[in-house]
Scaffold this motif. Sequence first.
Motif, PDB file in Angstrom:
ATOM      1  N   ASP A 149       0.977  -1.239   0.014  1.00 23.68           N
ATOM      2  CA  ASP A 149      -0.098   0.025   0.305  1.00 23.68           C
ATOM      3  C   ASP A 149       1.116   1.119   0.049  1.00 23.68           C
ATOM      4  OD1 ASP A 149      -2.165  -1.663  -0.037  1.00 23.68           O
ATOM      5  OD2 ASP A 149      -2.299  -2.300   1.904  1.00 23.68           O
ATOM      6  N   LEU A 150       0.534   2.100  -0.025  1.00 22.87           N
ATOM      7  CA  LEU A 150       0.843   3.816  -0.968  1.00 22.87           C
ATOM      8  C   LEU A 150       0.738   4.544   0.622  1.00 22.87           C
ATOM      9  CD1 LEU A 150       3.304   4.795  -2.319  1.00 22.87           C
ATOM     10  CD2 LEU A 150       1.062   6.705  -3.450  1.00 22.87           C
ATOM     11  N   PRO A 151       1.434   3.826   2.217  1.00 25.48           N
ATOM     12  CA  PRO A 151       1.019   5.395   2.219  1.00 25.48           C
ATOM     13  C   PRO A 151       1.553   6.182   2.914  1.00 25.48           C
ATOM     14  CG  PRO A 151       3.691   3.698   3.032  1.00 25.48           C
ATOM     15  CD  PRO A 151       3.023   3.350   1.550  1.00 25.48           C
ATOM     16  N   SER A 152       1.155   7.881   4.077  1.00 27.50           N
ATOM     17  CA  SER A 152       1.714   8.717   4.148  1.00 27.50           C
ATOM     18  C   SER A 152       1.549   9.301   5.471  1.00 27.50           C
ATOM     19  CB  SER A 152       0.942   9.665   3.507  1.00 27.50           C
ATOM     20  OG  SER A 152       0.724  11.100   3.211  1.00 27.50           O
ATOM     21  N   LYS A 153       2.077  10.316   5.743  1.00 21.13           N
ATOM     22  CA  LYS A 153       2.764  10.454   6.734  1.00 21.13           C
ATOM     23  C   LYS A 153       3.259  12.512   6.374  1.00 21.13           C
ATOM     24  CE  LYS A 153       4.520  10.161  11.554  1.00 21.13           C
ATOM     25  NZ  LYS A 153       5.921  10.070  12.350  1.00 21.13           N
ATOM     26  N   LEU A 154       2.261  13.148   6.988  1.00 19.04           N
ATOM     27  CA  LEU A 154       2.237  14.841   6.957  1.00 19.04           C
ATOM     28  C   LEU A 154       2.765  15.032   7.451  1.00 19.04           C
ATOM     29  CD1 LEU A 154       1.852  17.090   5.537  1.00 19.04           C
ATOM     30  CD2 LEU A 154       0.011  17.160   6.180  1.00 19.04           C
ATOM     31  N   LEU A 155       4.076  15.431   7.580  1.00 16.16           N
ATOM     32  CA  LEU A 155       4.530  16.056   9.441  1.00 16.16           C
ATOM     33  C   LEU A 155       4.432  17.748   8.963  1.00 16.16           C
ATOM     34  CD1 LEU A 155       8.308  13.481   9.164  1.00 16.16           C
ATOM     35  CD2 LEU A 155       5.790  14.027  10.565  1.00 16.16           C
ATOM     36  N   TRP A 156       3.745  18.800   9.538  1.00 15.33           N
ATOM     37  CA  TRP A 156       3.839  19.958   9.137  1.00 15.33           C
ATOM     38  C   TRP A 156       5.446  20.553   9.433  1.00 15.33           C
ATOM     39  CZ3 TRP A 156      -0.238  21.097   7.578  1.00 15.33           C
ATOM     40  CH2 TRP A 156      -1.257  20.758   8.007  1.00 15.33           C
ATOM     41  N   SER A 157       6.556  19.715  10.089  1.00 15.15           N
ATOM     42  CA  SER A 157       8.054  20.580   9.886  1.00 15.15           C
ATOM     43  C   SER A 157       7.987  20.844   8.571  1.00 15.15           C
ATOM     44  CB  SER A 157       8.688  19.488  10.645  1.00 15.15           C
ATOM     45  OG  SER A 157       8.445  18.587  10.738  1.00 15.15           O
ATOM     46  N   ASP A 158       8.262  19.864   7.898  1.00 18.05           N
ATOM     47  CA  ASP A 158       8.242  19.364   6.123  1.00 18.05           C
ATOM     48  C   ASP A 158       7.421  20.658   5.526  1.00 18.05           C
ATOM     49  OD1 ASP A 158      10.367  17.841   6.641  1.00 18.05           O
ATOM     50  OD2 ASP A 158       8.499  15.979   6.061  1.00 18.05           O
ATOM     51  N   VAL A 159       6.139  20.353   5.934  1.00 20.49           N
ATOM     52  CA  VAL A 159       5.412  21.639   5.451  1.00 20.49           C
ATOM     53  C   VAL A 159       6.073  23.098   5.460  1.00 20.49           C
ATOM     54  CG1 VAL A 159       3.212  22.553   4.931  1.00 20.49           C
ATOM     55  CG2 VAL A 159       3.083  20.350   5.153  1.00 20.49           C
ATOM     56  N   THR A 160       6.351  23.815   6.698  1.00 24.46           N
ATOM     57  CA  THR A 160       6.627  24.967   7.028  1.00 24.46           C
ATOM     58  C   THR A 160       7.921  24.709   6.374  1.00 24.46           C
ATOM     59  OG1 THR A 160       5.977  25.010   9.179  1.00 24.46           O
ATOM     60  CG2 THR A 160       7.857  26.091   8.650  1.00 24.46           C
ATOM     61  N   VAL A 161       9.012  23.726   6.255  1.00 29.06           N
ATOM     62  CA  VAL A 161      10.708  24.075   5.685  1.00 29.06           C
ATOM     63  C   VAL A 161      10.147  24.422   4.075  1.00 29.06           C
ATOM     64  CG1 VAL A 161      12.603  23.051   4.837  1.00 29.06           C
ATOM     65  CG2 VAL A 161      11.496  22.670   6.824  1.00 29.06           C
TER      66      VAL A 161
END
Length: 456
Positions: A412-424
């Motif tokens: 399966d294609l998993p996903s884990k959104l990290l807001w630190s990545d979004v901020t960078v």
Amino acid sequence: MQFASHPIMVDAVLHGNTVNFSIWCVSQAFTLECGMDFFRHLPFELFVGFRYTRAKRHNHFISFISLTSMVGIGLGVAALIIVLSVMNGFQNELRNRILGVAAHLQITGPDNNLKDWKKLVMQVDGAPHVQAGAPYIMAQGMLSYGQSVQGAIIRGVLPDAEDKVAELGSHMRSGSLTDLQPGEFGVVLGAELAQALGVVLGDKVVLMAPQGQFTPTGVVPRIKQFKVVGVFEIGMYEYDSGLALVHIEDAAKLYRMGDSVSGVRLKLDDLFDAPGVARQLGQHLMGKGNYYITDWTQQHANFFRAIQMEKRVMFIILALIVAVAAFNIVSTLVMAVTDKRADIAIMRTFGASPSSIMQIFIVQGALIGVIGTVVGACFGVLIALNIDVIVPFIEHTLGVQFLAKDVYYISDLPSKLLWSDVTVIVVLSFILSLLATLYPSWRAARINPAEALRYE
């Protein structure tokens, strides 16, 4: 914007554009005095920069380039967020599935033969960060049923203790680990292994140990019949297709281990403390026997290093895409500066400083970057949070499977959104957009009013 209410002063200075500019100034003064408090209190540079961005230009090509820049930045930001979220999801899912079968820490003896394991468990059970310990026997074997033969890793476990150090009990498709009783020679198989053998609950498989026994007719392998009492499915092909669990006493009899085991598996309260706890236990057990301590970061280091390296490479590649899109702002502003030469000259004539002109076009370019970044970030976050729904829909629609179980560790294609990545990503995109505005803005600030108005 004090000069906007004095069109007569404009007429006295400008010759070719007096009428048009006077009408513009009067209309601006009228607009400001009609209740647009927000724009009235804006600094001059912001007001003009916003107006240049909102105005309907007669040069549609500039508008098209601006739109292209926004779309490019948005797509680059969205792609970065989605890809990094998927990479984070892969890393997290892979770690969880591996540690659902493997242990945080393993303590083994010489030649995988640990005799005083009960004493060892008592010694480490009260150590800091250690939650539980369980003995195990690890060996290889050959399983056969009818005409089907499959090699497998045979793990002898204590069912009650195993549930404390691993999560196999929560991944049982049928049966239970507690069905493994000493002396009954039961076996729990991975789902893919059971399917390859063609067995179900209650069937009996033959387990052949590679260690042979000497007889008058020669060396023959040790063979024992086991009853299938359970099937588990971790969701990781390596384990589902190659792991079989038996009771530790049955494994000891088959492989002639006596009272010895292969080692002890430990579970920690924080899996990321494993390297530090391993060092502490090594110092604690020093001089008490020959023990080898390994943690999950050593046993599966290649997986996580590869994922981390791929994540960094993908970030660099996609960041270059954002950079290319951001620097399209350069061409947009260069053409805008050329198109607004007369306006720049008029503003300079009425006292606007070169730094003010520079700030006007920085505002215009930054606004393009901000719009593209915000739209791309929203789009990327939306997809990253719903990728578990989007990908199955695409696979069902197209009739394809992106991640085959027999090829990839995770199907399966998993996903884990990290807001630190979004901020960078958002900050990086905004900085690149600002950098792209510097040269055109500097060029606009150097325009000579007399030269610009000579042919107007």
